[in-house]
Enzyme design. Structure first.
Site, PDB file in Angstrom:
ATOM      1  N   ARG A 125       9.121   3.226   1.452  1.00  0.00           N
ATOM      2  CA  ARG A 125       9.174   1.774   1.665  1.00  0.00           C
ATOM      3  C   ARG A 125      10.459   1.429   2.421  1.00  0.00           C
ATOM      4  O   ARG A 125      11.344   0.759   1.888  1.00  0.00           O
ATOM      5  CB  ARG A 125       9.136   1.094   0.304  1.00  0.00           C
ATOM      6  CG  ARG A 125       7.836   0.476  -0.160  1.00  0.00           C
ATOM      7  CD  ARG A 125       6.602   1.257  -0.054  1.00  0.00           C
ATOM      8  NE  ARG A 125       5.436   0.389   0.086  1.00  0.00           N
ATOM      9  CZ  ARG A 125       4.851  -0.259  -0.911  1.00  0.00           C
ATOM     10  NH1 ARG A 125       5.301  -0.161  -2.127  1.00  0.00           N
ATOM     11  NH2 ARG A 125       3.790  -1.016  -0.702  1.00  0.00           N
ATOM     12  N   GLN A 154       7.467   0.468   8.018  1.00  0.00           N
ATOM     13  CA  GLN A 154       6.643  -0.700   7.661  1.00  0.00           C
ATOM     14  C   GLN A 154       5.305  -0.730   8.392  1.00  0.00           C
ATOM     15  O   GLN A 154       4.281  -1.058   7.799  1.00  0.00           O
ATOM     16  CB  GLN A 154       7.418  -1.988   7.928  1.00  0.00           C
ATOM     17  CG  GLN A 154       8.004  -2.543   6.647  1.00  0.00           C
ATOM     18  CD  GLN A 154       8.907  -3.732   6.875  1.00  0.00           C
ATOM     19  OE1 GLN A 154       9.094  -4.167   8.002  1.00  0.00           O
ATOM     20  NE2 GLN A 154       9.478  -4.237   5.800  1.00  0.00           N
ATOM     21  N   ASP A 160       2.656   1.411   6.605  1.00  0.00           N
ATOM     22  CA  ASP A 160       2.556   1.247   5.154  1.00  0.00           C
ATOM     23  C   ASP A 160       1.148   0.790   4.742  1.00  0.00           C
ATOM     24  O   ASP A 160       0.868  -0.399   4.617  1.00  0.00           O
ATOM     25  CB  ASP A 160       3.630   0.238   4.730  1.00  0.00           C
ATOM     26  CG  ASP A 160       3.716   0.066   3.229  1.00  0.00           C
ATOM     27  OD1 ASP A 160       2.854   0.615   2.511  1.00  0.00           O
ATOM     28  OD2 ASP A 160       4.641  -0.621   2.767  1.00  0.00           O
ATOM     29  N   SER A 192       0.742  -1.350   1.460  1.00  0.00           N
ATOM     30  CA  SER A 192       0.973  -2.790   1.625  1.00  0.00           C
ATOM     31  C   SER A 192      -0.228  -3.459   2.282  1.00  0.00           C
ATOM     32  O   SER A 192      -0.626  -4.561   1.898  1.00  0.00           O
ATOM     33  CB  SER A 192       2.225  -3.041   2.477  1.00  0.00           C
ATOM     34  OG  SER A 192       3.373  -2.738   1.738  1.00  0.00           O
ATOM     35  N   TYR A 206      10.461  -0.068  -6.262  1.00  0.00           N
ATOM     36  CA  TYR A 206       9.363  -0.179  -7.230  1.00  0.00           C
ATOM     37  C   TYR A 206       9.916  -0.522  -8.610  1.00  0.00           C
ATOM     38  O   TYR A 206      11.061  -0.195  -8.937  1.00  0.00           O
ATOM     39  CB  TYR A 206       8.621   1.162  -7.355  1.00  0.00           C
ATOM     40  CG  TYR A 206       7.750   1.502  -6.180  1.00  0.00           C
ATOM     41  CD1 TYR A 206       6.593   0.777  -5.912  1.00  0.00           C
ATOM     42  CD2 TYR A 206       8.070   2.558  -5.347  1.00  0.00           C
ATOM     43  CE1 TYR A 206       5.792   1.099  -4.832  1.00  0.00           C
ATOM     44  CE2 TYR A 206       7.265   2.889  -4.270  1.00  0.00           C
ATOM     45  CZ  TYR A 206       6.129   2.155  -4.017  1.00  0.00           C
ATOM     46  OH  TYR A 206       5.328   2.469  -2.958  1.00  0.00           O
TER      47      TYR A 206
END
Ligand SMILES: NC(=O)c1ccc[n+]([C@@H]2O[C@H](COP(=O)([O-])OP(=O)(O)OC[C@H]3O[C@@H](n4cnc5c(N)ncnc54)[C@H](O)[C@@H]3O)[C@@H](O)[C@H]2O)c1
Length: 391
Positions: A128, A133, A136, A139, A235
């Site tokens: 992460r 990004q 990902d 997500s 997390y």
């Protein structure tokens, strides 16, 4: 390098790993794209569209597995416990397989995958970090799930979501409470707000407060503090049972006052905490709806049944699994973008070069050369560290 896109084989799965729009991006980077006939049709992408964008279509699954150097899947072996096993016989040694493998699910499945001698990358293991990004996939799928959870709730709720002032009187807005304000929870807040509901949310990570408020949601603060709420990856950290007990006591009132409760509170690799008990459900008004996005791994609500919609004390409890697959067009589009970015990262010239000094490559690599090589997964299953891999 031929990138192969098989038809998804998990029952009811409608997504596809690559969509036509990313084909030219990959071709430009030196890849060829081969799609199993019909692979995209359930997501709204016919074979002709792939062909128009420069992909070839393989008539059969064995042909596709035989020709591809890199296989890209959504639910790959490990996360596809219904039909994934059939792929094991088709994988070829040193073939690269990229997809959801559920790496913290079963040590045995990881071992089986390794034994097929494929080089497997697990998208769930994507770090992460800002640089990753665009790759990902967790997500992306969480975004879809958070959105759809609100629609599922709105569809079952015997009330409307928005406040309306009409000649027939005023309608008060629905109260939506979200437990777990991660990517899915935050998308649920946005969607509920767009539909006109009053949204509030709770998360044990203090950082979530600002995010909830920035979306126009009310952040519910509980007078308890989680021990080391967040790990270095961002997390939530696992808490002890006395913490969850206290959470339940404090959440009871908010849950009872809500028309809709959406739960999305998970800790990677752990069973989700039960945060909504039977007694809490019994205190909700008849007609209220709970959507439990943690259902697949046991659920945040004590009464959730995975894959089912049930009714208890007049409260609807939705525990559907694989929710992202119910929005297959955009789920596939987002996933395909993530995969294309990852493929370009692995080898811009179409040659996956395994640079294990690179955090993204190293952390997503699950199996290679007959072994489970991922340090995080090995540690999780208490397997001894591999000398060659311990960077
Ligand atoms: N590239 C990036 O920088 C990047 C990308 C995606 C997500 N993130 C961040 O990573 C974090 C995790 O995201 P995710 O959505 O994948 O998380 P997740 O799916 O692992 O968890 C969902 C949410 O549940 C919460 N939760 C867990 N146990 C709980 C409990 N007992 N009570 C209340 N809430 C509980 C977690 O804190 C998390 O917000 C978030 O902070 C997110 O913003 C960063």
């Amino acid at each position: 390098m031929i990138v192969g896109v098989p038809m998804e084989s998990f029952p009811g799965e409608r997504r596809v790993a690559l969509v036509p729009v990313v084909v030219p991006i990959l071709v430009k980077a030196g890849f060829q794209v081969l799609v199993e006939a019909g692979a995209g049709s359930r997501a709204g992408y016919p074979d002709t569209e792939y062909a128009e964008k420069g992909a070839k279509v393989a008539a059969s699954r064995p042909e596709l597995f035989q020709s591809a150097d890199i296989l890209v899947q959504v639910l790959s072996f490990g996360s596809n416990d219904a039909a994934g096993k059939e792929d094991l016989a088709l994988f070829r040694p040193h073939q690269t397989v990229i997809g959801f493998h559920r790496p913290f699910g079963s040590r045995e499945a990881n071992q089986q995958l390794a034994s097929s001698r494929v080089t497997a990358f697990s998208v769930e293991l994507m770090p992460r970090i800002t640089r990753a990004q665009s790759m990902d996939a967790l997500s992306s799928m969480a975004t879809i799930c958070g959105y759809k959870a609100v629609l599922l709730a709105a569809d079952r709720l015997p009330r409307m979501f928005p406040m309306l002032t009409t000649a027939a009187g005023t309608i008060t807005p629905a109260r939506v409470f979200i437990i777990g304000a991660g990517v899915a929870g935050l998308q649920a807040i946005s969607t509920a707000r767009r539909l006109g509901a009053v949204a509030s949310a709770y998360d044990l990570r203090p950082a979530a407060k600002e995010q909830v408020q920035s979306l126009g949601g009310r952040f519910i603060e509980l007078p308890i503090e989680a021990r080391d709420a967040e790990d270095r990856r961002g997390y939530a950290k696992q808490q002890d049972e006395s913490f969850f007990q206290r959470q339940r006591e404090l959440l009871g009132r908010v849950v009872a006052e809500s028309d809709v409760v959406i739960t999305a509170a998970v800790v990677p690799g752990k069973k989700p905490p039960v945060l909504v008990t039977r007694e809490m459900v019994e205190r909700m008004s008849p007609g209220s709806v709970i959507v439990d996005l943690a259902a697949e791994r046991g659920g945040n609500c004590e009464l959730t049944q995975a894959g089912q919609r049930i009714s208890d004390h007049g409260v609807t409890i939705i525990g559907y699994i694989n929710v992202a697959s119910t929005v297959p067009y955009h789920a596939s589009q987002m996933y395909a973008r993530n995969l294309a970015a990852f493929l370009l990262h692995l080898g811009k010239e179409g040659t996956p070069n395994l640079d294990l000094d690179d955090e993204i490559t190293r952390e997503t690599l699950l199996t290679r050369g007959g072994e489970v090589v991922n340090a995080r997964v090995r540690e999780f299953f208490s397997m001894p560290a591999l000398i060659s891999q311990s960077k």
